[in-house]
Write a protein that holds these residues in place. Structure first.
Motif, PDB file in Angstrom:
ATOM      1  N   ALA A 178      96.550 -10.874 109.753  1.00  0.00           N
ATOM      2  CA  ALA A 178      96.277  -9.594 109.080  1.00  0.00           C
ATOM      3  C   ALA A 178      94.787  -9.327 108.984  1.00  0.00           C
ATOM      4  N   ALA A 179      93.996 -10.391 108.887  1.00  0.00           N
ATOM      5  CA  ALA A 179      92.555 -10.220 108.699  1.00  0.00           C
ATOM      6  C   ALA A 179      91.836  -9.906 110.002  1.00  0.00           C
ATOM      7  N   THR A 180      92.414 -10.323 111.137  1.00  0.00           N
ATOM      8  CA  THR A 180      91.687 -10.234 112.401  1.00  0.00           C
ATOM      9  C   THR A 180      91.237  -8.817 112.777  1.00  0.00           C
ATOM     10  N   PRO A 181      92.119  -7.794 112.709  1.00  0.00           N
ATOM     11  CA  PRO A 181      91.621  -6.463 113.114  1.00  0.00           C
ATOM     12  C   PRO A 181      90.430  -5.976 112.287  1.00  0.00           C
ATOM     13  N   ILE A 182      90.495  -6.150 110.964  1.00  0.00           N
ATOM     14  CA  ILE A 182      89.367  -5.668 110.165  1.00  0.00           C
ATOM     15  C   ILE A 182      88.153  -6.549 110.355  1.00  0.00           C
ATOM     16  N   LEU A 183      88.358  -7.819 110.682  1.00  0.00           N
ATOM     17  CA  LEU A 183      87.209  -8.678 110.929  1.00  0.00           C
ATOM     18  C   LEU A 183      86.450  -8.189 112.166  1.00  0.00           C
ATOM     19  N   PHE A 184      87.207  -7.893 113.238  1.00  0.00           N
ATOM     20  CA  PHE A 184      86.565  -7.348 114.440  1.00  0.00           C
ATOM     21  C   PHE A 184      85.741  -6.108 114.098  1.00  0.00           C
ATOM     22  N   ALA A 185      86.405  -5.153 113.461  1.00  0.00           N
ATOM     23  CA  ALA A 185      85.743  -3.872 113.188  1.00  0.00           C
ATOM     24  C   ALA A 185      84.545  -4.071 112.269  1.00  0.00           C
ATOM     25  N   ALA A 186      84.702  -4.930 111.260  1.00  0.00           N
ATOM     26  CA  ALA A 186      83.633  -5.086 110.274  1.00  0.00           C
ATOM     27  C   ALA A 186      82.425  -5.796 110.877  1.00  0.00           C
ATOM     28  N   ILE A 187      82.664  -6.795 111.714  1.00  0.00           N
ATOM     29  CA  ILE A 187      81.537  -7.493 112.337  1.00  0.00           C
ATOM     30  C   ILE A 187      80.783  -6.540 113.256  1.00  0.00           C
ATOM     31  N   GLY A 188      81.533  -5.726 114.010  1.00  0.00           N
ATOM     32  CA  GLY A 188      80.879  -4.744 114.876  1.00  0.00           C
ATOM     33  C   GLY A 188      80.048  -3.766 114.068  1.00  0.00           C
ATOM     34  N   GLU A 189      80.645  -3.241 112.990  1.00  0.00           N
ATOM     35  CA  GLU A 189      79.942  -2.260 112.175  1.00  0.00           C
ATOM     36  C   GLU A 189      78.729  -2.893 111.499  1.00  0.00           C
ATOM     37  N   MET A 190      78.839  -4.186 111.169  1.00  0.00           N
ATOM     38  CA  MET A 190      77.703  -4.845 110.528  1.00  0.00           C
ATOM     39  C   MET A 190      76.485  -4.851 111.459  1.00  0.00           C
ATOM     40  N   VAL A 191      76.740  -5.133 112.735  1.00  0.00           N
ATOM     41  CA  VAL A 191      75.634  -5.131 113.695  1.00  0.00           C
ATOM     42  C   VAL A 191      75.028  -3.732 113.799  1.00  0.00           C
ATOM     43  N   VAL A 192      75.907  -2.710 113.823  1.00  0.00           N
ATOM     44  CA  VAL A 192      75.427  -1.329 113.907  1.00  0.00           C
ATOM     45  C   VAL A 192      74.545  -1.011 112.699  1.00  0.00           C
ATOM     46  N   GLU A 193      75.025  -1.406 111.514  1.00  0.00           N
ATOM     47  CA  GLU A 193      74.265  -1.092 110.303  1.00  0.00           C
ATOM     48  C   GLU A 193      72.977  -1.901 110.237  1.00  0.00           C
ATOM     49  N   LYS A 194      73.012  -3.116 110.781  1.00  0.00           N
ATOM     50  CA  LYS A 194      71.793  -3.927 110.814  1.00  0.00           C
ATOM     51  C   LYS A 194      70.707  -3.243 111.646  1.00  0.00           C
ATOM     52  N   SER A 195      71.142  -2.432 112.631  1.00  0.00           N
ATOM     53  CA  SER A 195      70.161  -1.719 113.447  1.00  0.00           C
ATOM     54  C   SER A 195      69.750  -0.406 112.776  1.00  0.00           C
ATOM     55  N   GLY A 196      70.272  -0.154 111.578  1.00  0.00           N
ATOM     56  CA  GLY A 196      69.836   1.026 110.827  1.00  0.00           C
ATOM     57  C   GLY A 196      70.690   2.257 111.035  1.00  0.00           C
ATOM     58  N   VAL A 197      71.873   2.084 111.639  1.00  0.00           N
ATOM     59  CA  VAL A 197      72.728   3.241 111.897  1.00  0.00           C
ATOM     60  C   VAL A 197      74.006   3.099 111.077  1.00  0.00           C
ATOM     61  N   LEU A 198      74.400   4.170 110.409  1.00  0.00           N
ATOM     62  CA  LEU A 198      75.649   4.176 109.656  1.00  0.00           C
ATOM     63  C   LEU A 198      76.681   4.947 110.462  1.00  0.00           C
ATOM     64  N   ASN A 199      77.648   4.219 111.041  1.00  0.00           N
ATOM     65  CA  ASN A 199      78.684   4.889 111.816  1.00  0.00           C
ATOM     66  C   ASN A 199      79.970   4.918 111.007  1.00  0.00           C
ATOM     67  N   LEU A 200      80.291   6.098 110.457  1.00  0.00           N
ATOM     68  CA  LEU A 200      81.503   6.225 109.646  1.00  0.00           C
ATOM     69  C   LEU A 200      82.731   6.475 110.518  1.00  0.00           C
ATOM     70  N   GLY A 201      82.570   6.375 111.826  1.00  0.00           N
ATOM     71  CA  GLY A 201      83.695   6.657 112.717  1.00  0.00           C
ATOM     72  C   GLY A 201      84.529   5.445 113.072  1.00  0.00           C
ATOM     73  N   VAL A 202      84.411   4.363 112.290  1.00  0.00           N
ATOM     74  CA  VAL A 202      85.135   3.132 112.628  1.00  0.00           C
ATOM     75  C   VAL A 202      86.634   3.386 112.751  1.00  0.00           C
ATOM     76  N   GLU A 203      87.176   4.142 111.799  1.00  0.00           N
ATOM     77  CA  GLU A 203      88.612   4.424 111.826  1.00  0.00           C
ATOM     78  C   GLU A 203      89.003   5.133 113.137  1.00  0.00           C
ATOM     79  N   GLY A 204      88.182   6.094 113.549  1.00  0.00           N
ATOM     80  CA  GLY A 204      88.474   6.824 114.784  1.00  0.00           C
ATOM     81  C   GLY A 204      88.381   5.935 116.009  1.00  0.00           C
ATOM     82  N   MET A 205      87.398   5.038 116.022  1.00  0.00           N
ATOM     83  CA  MET A 205      87.256   4.147 117.182  1.00  0.00           C
ATOM     84  C   MET A 205      88.375   3.112 117.193  1.00  0.00           C
ATOM     85  N   MET A 206      88.796   2.673 116.005  1.00  0.00           N
ATOM     86  CA  MET A 206      89.892   1.705 115.941  1.00  0.00           C
ATOM     87  C   MET A 206      91.179   2.300 116.476  1.00  0.00           C
TER      88      MET A 206
END
Lengths: 308, 361
Positions: free
Chosen positions: A16-44
């Protein structure tokens, strides 16, 4: 509480944790670069249908996951173009990504309702998987559960020990300084966004190919938003994000098991518990202003335009 | 080599021109999408944008629908635009819309079968309060604990959807409905119904409220100190702080107003076009209203026009579904595309395109 096996619970928690782990780790890298991508749900959800469609057409789950990563990355490129080249508002563009992704995925997915995807096999650890407790809980999963953990480790090492990781963080802290030092801010951010998109796509495909496994419209049901919340919960640190994802997976699995076991708690209350707990966790994490300010990338969500 | 040069102030001309340009670009891209689906793109675009208004066969039915669909969109988008202007991102209007409908319907059903003229006003009040209360959750968490209002308001949509399902199956279920899910039908109870006010126009109380909201928002933004504070905070948050704007108060007001309007929109919908609380009552108006708010440039008059246009794509989409077999999801993707193009074209209002190589300063 009888009838709920702890072993089974822990094992399904990882799934159950794996899908959100993938998405969250990806988004973390994006945010670390200074970008807030609120489209995670759409990309998922786009990854979920792309992966599903490719897996059904080719009969290969591996190609399905590759297709999902490509689908998610493709959609994230739209976000990258709009926010990095055309300098649009990141919040609005992220929302547009989610709205478009939900419609687009429903459009592609029409022919795939009610079909079973090819099964994704579990890894074979031989006799190891017969070790009591450890075997059934940890060693009887499919490859992607382990890939997600490995990726967490890789992202952690990348951000902490590599030069490229340092540059990525510099871009996220102060894009003007990074630009003055000669780093290609836009290029670095686009790469981070595409990585985030591919990860969200993988996470989505894990829902449609392994976790459920079938296709229904809007099947990610807010997982992308929860992934966004997990990044805050994890204070932009990979291992804490992993911990958050597993905690969240645990809650999801527990409430499903409680529903099935017929506990005398209203079903609705159990179904909303993952969302309520996510909100609660967000509140606890963000109430300490200093800690958030210390960890959040300083340039998060700000538009970069090289004026000179 | 093309590069962008920031304009000192946004271009007035492009601010007005971007929505039409974005709509045209979406028509082209949408046409390509319909062609990819194996439909005649010209026929599809004509069915969506022209036939609902001017086709002899359908216009009589479609034209009133325009106001029916535009009413809630405009009402919600007006509320959202106030927050968006101030940098307060309420994206959970769908949840506030659902909770408003639930509260209003609950209060109404508690008075069933009273014939009093006060039933409907009481329901409207309850609906507005319900939406307001639901929006106060992210507002208070934001102001007290600094929690991100985007995530909280959005997550509460999923909570509201569960509440809706629970209410339709349990608390508000019609006791004479033979066990089917869904509440009593308000249209069959004159004291609580929100009927068409002028036959053949689609005008109901929700549309009236939407027009009032447009005028109210216009007055607020151009004539009132609060409107000035909202605009100032959006344009320059630091300057606003120095000017004595209380950010906490602004968050509470913006989220509260948008919740209030979304809740009212939900109540007008449940007593009018929808008729009853049912599991699939949430129709995505709360999300589409985000597109409407941006397409209308966060300006009340713009939102009025954008709401009508978006309503047209809903009706035209249904028509295209019926006539050409274009899938319903295609319209949703089409609306998402519209927001993409709008955001893309918007670069022209804030930046100037410069051709040629960069000269050394």
């Amino acid at each position: 509480m009888a009838g709920i096996s702890i072993e089974l619970l822990l094992a399904s928690l990882m799934v159950a944790a794996t899908p959100i782990l993938f998405a969250a780790i990806g988004e973390m890298v994006v945010e670390k670069s200074g970008v807030l991508n609120l489209g995670v749900e759409g990309m998922m959800i786009t990854g979920a249908i792309c992966g599903f469609a490719v897996a059904v057409e080719t009969g290969s789950p591996a190609l399905g996951f590759a297709g999902a990563a490509l689908g998610g990355a493709g959609l994230s490129l739209v976000f990258a173009l709009l926010t990095q080249v055309l300098l649009s508002n990141q919040v609005a563009t992220g929302l547009a990504l989610t709205l478009f992704g939900l419609g687009f995925s429903a459009l592609i997915g029409q022919g795939y309702v009610g079909i079973k995807p090819p099964p994704t096999g579990s890894l074979d650890f031989g006799p190891l998987s017969d070790i009591p407790l450890i075997g059934p809980v940890l060693l009887r999963h499919d490859l992607l559960v382990y890939v997600a953990i490995a990726l967490t480790a890789a992202v952690w090492a990348f951000l902490r020990y590599t030069r490229a990781g340092l540059i990525l963080r510099a871009v996220g802290e102060s894009h003007d300084s990074a630009h003055a030092l000669g780093y290609k801010v836009v290029r670095i951010r686009v790469l981070a966004i595409v990585f985030g998109g591919a990860m969200a796509g993988l996470g989505g495909a894990y829902v449609s190919l392994v976790r459920v496994p079938q296709w229904t419209e809007g099947m990610t049901a807010g997982a992308g938003w929860i992934a966004l919340a997990l990044v805050v919960f994890g204070a932009w640190r990979p291992w804490r994000v992993l911990l958050g994802a597993y905690l969240f997976g645990g809650i999801t699995v527990l409430q499903l098991n409680l529903q099935a076991a017929g506990v005398r708690v209203p079903v609705e209350l159990l179904s909303i518990s993952p969302y309520l707990i996510t909100i609660l966790v967000l509140v606890v994490m963000s109430s300490d202003r200093r800690r958030v300010a210390l960890n959040a990338p300083a340039a998060l969500g700000r538009v970069f335009h090289a004026s000179s | 080599m093309i590069r962008l040069e920031k304009r000192p102030t946004p271009s007035q001309a492009w601010t007005v021109l971007t929505p039409p340009v974005a709509v045209l670009a979406t028509m082209v891209a949408g046409g390509l999408m319909f062609a990819a689906l194996g439909k005649d793109p010209f026929e599809a675009i004509r069915t969506i944008f022209y036939d609902p208004l001017f086709n002899d066969q359908f216009a009589a039915y479609s034209r009133p629908q325009l106001l029916v669909k535009a009413g809630p969109l405009i009402l919600i988008a007006i509320g959202l635009s106030l927050g968006f202007r101030a940098g307060v991102w309420n994206i959970g209007a769908e949840g506030q819309y659902i909770v408003g409908a639930l509260c209003g319907a609950g209060v109404g059903l508690a008075m069933y079968p009273s014939g009093s003229v006060l039933v409907f006003p009481a329901m409207v009040m309850a609906g507005a309060l319900g939406g307001w209360a639901w929006a106060m959750i992210p507002a208070i968490l934001k102001t007290r604990f600094n929690t991100n209002e985007i995530l909280v308001s959005l997550l509460l949509v999923y909570v509201a959807e569960q509440l809706l399902a629970s209410a339709a199956l349990g608390l508000l279920r019609n006791p004479e409905g033979g066990g089917f899910p869904g509440s009593r039908n308000f249209q069959q109870w004159p004291a609580a119904a929100n009927p068409e006010l002028i036959t053949g126009t689609g005008m109901h109380w929700g549309v009236v409220a939407a027009f009032v909201a447009v005028i109210g928002a216009y007055a607020l933004l151009s004539r009132h100190l609060l409107g000035f504070q909202i605009r100032l905070t959006g344009a320059a948050p630091r300057a606003a702080r120095f000017a004595g704007v209380n950010p906490t108060r602004l968050v509470v007001i913006c989220l509260g107003l948008s919740g209030l309007l979304a809740g009212m929109a939900g109540l007008f919908e449940v007593t009018g076009p929808a008729g009853q609380i049912s599991i699939d009552f949430g129709s995505g108006y709360g999300f589409t209203a985000i597109i409407v708010a941006f397409l209308g440039r966060l300006h009340p008059v713009g939102i009025l026009l954008a709401g009508l246009l978006m309503a047209l794509t809903y009706i035209g989409g249904e028509l295209a579904q019926f006539m050409l077999g274009v899938p319903a999801a295609a319209i949703q993707a089409f609306q998402g595309m519209l927001l993409f193009f709008l955001l893309a074209v918007d670069v022209l209002s804030n930046y100037r395109l410069r051709f040629g190589t960069r000269e050394v300063a």
